[in-house]
Design a protein around this motif. Structure first.
Motif, PDB file in Angstrom:
ATOM      1  N   GLN A   1       0.841  -1.191   0.000  1.00 12.12           N
ATOM      2  CA  GLN A   1       0.000   0.000   0.000  1.00 12.12           C
ATOM      3  C   GLN A   1       0.877   1.241   0.000  1.00 12.12           C
ATOM      4  OE1 GLN A   1      -3.429   0.214  -0.269  1.00 12.12           O
ATOM      5  NE2 GLN A   1      -2.952   2.400  -0.507  1.00 12.12           N
ATOM      6  N   TYR A   2       0.962   1.887  -1.153  1.00  9.27           N
ATOM      7  CA  TYR A   2       1.830   3.058  -1.260  1.00  9.27           C
ATOM      8  C   TYR A   2       1.189   4.242  -0.540  1.00  9.27           C
ATOM      9  CZ  TYR A   2       5.389   6.034  -3.406  1.00  9.27           C
ATOM     10  OH  TYR A   2       6.455   6.872  -3.605  1.00  9.27           O
ATOM     11  N   PRO A   3       1.983   5.076   0.138  1.00  2.39           N
ATOM     12  CA  PRO A   3       1.404   6.221   0.876  1.00  2.39           C
ATOM     13  C   PRO A   3       0.748   7.225  -0.065  1.00  2.39           C
ATOM     14  CG  PRO A   3       3.810   6.347   0.840  1.00  2.39           C
ATOM     15  CD  PRO A   3       3.441   5.004   0.316  1.00  2.39           C
ATOM     16  N   SER A   4      -0.280   7.866   0.416  1.00  2.00           N
ATOM     17  CA  SER A   4      -0.998   8.868  -0.375  1.00  2.00           C
ATOM     18  C   SER A   4      -0.197  10.164  -0.447  1.00  2.00           C
ATOM     19  CB  SER A   4      -2.369   9.136   0.247  1.00  2.00           C
ATOM     20  OG  SER A   4      -2.200   9.722   1.536  1.00  2.00           O
ATOM     21  N   MET A   5      -0.676  11.099  -1.259  1.00  2.00           N
ATOM     22  CA  MET A   5      -0.034  12.409  -1.356  1.00  2.00           C
ATOM     23  C   MET A   5      -0.033  13.102   0.014  1.00  2.00           C
ATOM     24  SD  MET A   5       0.740  12.983  -4.716  1.00  2.00           S
ATOM     25  CE  MET A   5       1.449  11.336  -4.539  1.00  2.00           C
ATOM     26  N   GLU A   6      -1.137  12.992   0.728  1.00  2.00           N
ATOM     27  CA  GLU A   6      -1.226  13.611   2.049  1.00  2.00           C
ATOM     28  C   GLU A   6      -0.246  12.969   3.029  1.00  2.00           C
ATOM     29  OE1 GLU A   6      -4.852  14.294  -0.248  1.00  2.00           O
ATOM     30  OE2 GLU A   6      -3.741  12.470   0.294  1.00  2.00           O
ATOM     31  N   THR A   7      -0.103  11.644   2.946  1.00  2.00           N
ATOM     32  CA  THR A   7       0.791  10.937   3.858  1.00  2.00           C
ATOM     33  C   THR A   7       2.248  11.319   3.607  1.00  2.00           C
ATOM     34  OG1 THR A   7      -0.751   9.079   3.991  1.00  2.00           O
ATOM     35  CG2 THR A   7       1.514   8.669   4.671  1.00  2.00           C
TER      36      THR A   7
ATOM     37  N   SER B   1      -5.689  20.516  -9.273  1.00  2.35           N
ATOM     38  CA  SER B   1      -7.033  19.943  -9.426  1.00  2.35           C
ATOM     39  C   SER B   1      -6.975  18.424  -9.555  1.00  2.35           C
ATOM     40  CB  SER B   1      -7.724  20.522 -10.658  1.00  2.35           C
ATOM     41  OG  SER B   1      -7.813  21.936 -10.562  1.00  2.35           O
ATOM     42  N   ALA B   2      -8.010  17.785  -9.036  1.00  2.00           N
ATOM     43  CA  ALA B   2      -8.166  16.350  -9.237  1.00  2.00           C
ATOM     44  C   ALA B   2      -8.585  16.090 -10.684  1.00  2.00           C
ATOM     45  CB  ALA B   2      -9.215  15.799  -8.272  1.00  2.00           C
ATOM     46  N   ARG B   3      -8.432  14.854 -11.119  1.00  2.90           N
ATOM     47  CA  ARG B   3      -8.820  14.524 -12.496  1.00  2.90           C
ATOM     48  C   ARG B   3     -10.338  14.523 -12.646  1.00  2.90           C
ATOM     49  NH1 ARG B   3      -6.954   9.078 -14.504  1.00  2.90           N
ATOM     50  NH2 ARG B   3      -7.608   8.446 -12.420  1.00  2.90           N
ATOM     51  N   GLY B   4     -10.767  15.084 -13.756  1.00  2.79           N
ATOM     52  CA  GLY B   4     -12.186  15.020 -14.082  1.00  2.79           C
ATOM     53  C   GLY B   4     -12.494  13.762 -14.886  1.00  2.79           C
ATOM     54  N   TRP B   5     -13.751  13.652 -15.305  1.00  2.00           N
ATOM     55  CA  TRP B   5     -14.152  12.470 -16.059  1.00  2.00           C
ATOM     56  C   TRP B   5     -13.418  12.376 -17.390  1.00  2.00           C
ATOM     57  CZ3 TRP B   5     -16.471   8.504 -14.002  1.00  2.00           C
ATOM     58  CH2 TRP B   5     -17.276   8.679 -12.874  1.00  2.00           C
ATOM     59  N   LEU B   6     -13.202  13.496 -18.038  1.00  2.00           N
ATOM     60  CA  LEU B   6     -12.498  13.455 -19.315  1.00  2.00           C
ATOM     61  C   LEU B   6     -11.051  13.004 -19.130  1.00  2.00           C
ATOM     62  CD1 LEU B   6     -13.821  16.713 -21.072  1.00  2.00           C
ATOM     63  CD2 LEU B   6     -14.459  14.328 -21.529  1.00  2.00           C
ATOM     64  N   ASP B   7     -10.428  13.507 -18.076  1.00  5.16           N
ATOM     65  CA  ASP B   7      -9.059  13.077 -17.793  1.00  5.16           C
ATOM     66  C   ASP B   7      -9.010  11.593 -17.466  1.00  5.16           C
ATOM     67  OD1 ASP B   7      -8.063  15.661 -18.127  1.00  5.16           O
ATOM     68  OD2 ASP B   7      -8.499  16.178 -16.037  1.00  5.16           O
TER      69      ASP B   7
ATOM     70  N   LEU C   1      -2.452  10.158  -9.802  1.00  5.94           N
ATOM     71  CA  LEU C   1      -3.648  10.253 -10.642  1.00  5.94           C
ATOM     72  C   LEU C   1      -4.924  10.266  -9.808  1.00  5.94           C
ATOM     73  CD1 LEU C   1      -2.706   7.853 -13.599  1.00  5.94           C
ATOM     74  CD2 LEU C   1      -2.675  10.359 -13.577  1.00  5.94           C
ATOM     75  N   GLY C   2      -4.867   9.693  -8.617  1.00 11.58           N
ATOM     76  CA  GLY C   2      -6.040   9.674  -7.741  1.00 11.58           C
ATOM     77  C   GLY C   2      -6.052  10.811  -6.734  1.00 11.58           C
ATOM     78  N   ARG C   3      -5.275  11.845  -6.978  1.00 12.07           N
ATOM     79  CA  ARG C   3      -5.178  12.972  -6.036  1.00 12.07           C
ATOM     80  C   ARG C   3      -6.508  13.720  -5.912  1.00 12.07           C
ATOM     81  NH1 ARG C   3      -3.299  14.309 -10.914  1.00 12.07           N
ATOM     82  NH2 ARG C   3      -3.941  16.302 -11.842  1.00 12.07           N
ATOM     83  N   ARG C   4      -6.608  14.500  -4.839  1.00 15.99           N
ATOM     84  CA  ARG C   4      -7.781  15.336  -4.611  1.00 15.99           C
ATOM     85  C   ARG C   4      -7.450  16.787  -4.945  1.00 15.99           C
ATOM     86  NH1 ARG C   4      -9.385  13.139   1.457  1.00 15.99           N
ATOM     87  NH2 ARG C   4      -9.690  10.919   0.892  1.00 15.99           N
TER      88      ARG C   4
END
Length: 410
Positions: A159-165, A216-222, A280-283
């Motif tokens: 489990q790789y750490p998140s951006m916040e972690t 920005s987080a990825r939108g649906w198009l991204d 890619l899963g950032r908020r």
């Protein structure tokens, strides 16, 4: 009684007379290059010099210690000193350059995905004109978990750490080196993480340089575009599209080729993929005029970079009185590698605006702006938030203060 004389008696008297005239401790006649000593012994001039030196000896190993210290300082500045720093969320690989001068903030860097601290920042911080800054500050280069050169791949299912972690791991690095504040320099993923760190720890950051920031987080198009590219493109090509402009990829420049080879042959490719997926899963970063950064910020992006629009959007959210926006021509996706001279000049201005290096002389960037001093770049169509370097620095002689916006295309 009649005296008698014989030759034997005369010889005995002569010997006795000569013996009485001799000194008790006779000194031999010195040979060339010899001197008498008080005790009557002789010694060569070389021996006499050694004796004098021993009368007032230097500190033991003084010369060798000075040379060793100078060599160690040079190695620490050029190659850096590597550390594995324990944090509450795991170990970070950190490279320290320079002395631990805690009277000034350290310059703390964090790289982009597909890179490490060396490939991302070495050309910039080894640039000749950057040495004035390097000698005055300590450099702390952080590698994201498992991204350093030669790192062992994480096991399947890790489990790789998140951006916040990852952002929460940085204070432990400052504590390890005993630094109270830093000037952050981040690229891409590193810029996002340092932004998270700054928002959570505003008192620890005196300034922030964000290259290719996307808040920005990825939108649906991204998301759909990524799904399509993941089917048609390899991981290496996906990361290259993140790092470089379309023009650079089409031209297949030497820089693109070298990074393609380095990434494709990386022994820690599994770790790179984990960081890529986490990014890619950032908020969304929660920054706006009501919740801005509490320190001066300089945004940097190439005019053809894949993150140009994202950097412009980020600039629109920040306080114009403390934000500088530098859009660089002919810089591509990685301006710290392709335009180190321009970025160094802008970085010096930025540091001067915070009150450091007041005596530093900058001319390159101000000269490059001479033909277009009156140009401006409008952000919202209704008003211009730009100030040229000459306008903010009185003809390029003084740096802009943190309360002015430096928004130029150079």
């Amino acid at each position: 009684m009649e005296d008698t004389w014989s030759p034997g008696l005369a010889n005995q008297m002569e010997v006795s007379l000569l013996d009485s005239l001799k000194p008790k401790h006779s000194a031999p006649v010195p040979l060339p290059g010899q001197l008498f000593t008080p005790g009557g012994d002789t010694m060569t001039t070389e021996m006499q010099e050694i004796a004098i030196t021993e009368d007032k000896p230097l500190l033991t190993g003084q010369a060798d210690t000075a040379k060793d210290a100078e060599l160690a300082a040079r190695i620490l500045l050029d190659q850096g000193q590597e550390h594995n720093v324990e944090t509450p969320h795991g170990v970070l690989h950190v490279t320290l350059h320079g002395t631990r001068n805690t009277r000034r903030p350290a310059i703390l860097t964090l790289h982009d995905v597909g890179m490490d601290s060396k490939s991302c920042f070495s050309p910039l911080f080894k640039f000749e004109e950057m040495q004035e800054i390097v000698k005055g500050f300590t450099l702390i280069h952080i590698d994201a978990p498992g991204q350093e050169e030669g790192a062992a791949p994480y096991p399947p299912g890790y489990q790789y750490p998140s951006m916040e972690t990852i952002a929460e791991m940085i204070p432990a690095v400052l504590q390890f080196f005993n630094f109270r504040t830093v000037i952050g320099v981040g690229v891409g993923v590193g810029a996002y993480i340092l932004s998270k760190f700054t928002l959570a720890n505003p008192d620890l950051v005196e300034g922030l340089v964000l290259i290719n920031i996307d808040t920005s987080a990825r939108g649906w198009l991204d998301w759909a575009a990524h799904k399509l590219s993941s089917v048609t493109s390899s991981l290496t090509e996906q990361i290259l599209a993140h790092l470089f402009s379309q023009e650079e990829l089409s031209s297949n420049t030497e820089l693109v080729q070298s990074h393609r080879e380095r990434i494709s042959k990386a022994t820690n490719m599994a770790n790179i993929e984990l960081l890529w997926k986490i990014y890619l899963g950032r908020r969304d970063l929660t920054i706006d005029r009501s919740n801005p950064f509490k320190c001066p910020v300089m945004l940097v992006v190439g005019d053809q970079a894949p993150h140009e629009e994202a950097a412009v959007e980020c600039n629109s959210k920040l306080d114009p009185t403390t934000t500088s926006f530098l859009k660089m021509a002919d810089a591509g996706g990685l301006p710290q590698l392709t335009q180190p001279a321009k970025l160094t000049e802008a970085f010096k201005y930025f540091i001067q605006g915070m009150g450091y290096m007041a005596s530093s002389c900058m001319t390159r960037l101000s000269r490059s702006r001479t033909p277009s001093l009156s140009s401006s770049y409008s952000m919202d169509g209704s008003r211009s938030r730009s100030r040229t370097l000459s306008q903010g620095s009185q003809g390029g002689q003084m740096p802009p203060s943190p309360s002015q916006t430096m928004e130029v295309s150079c």
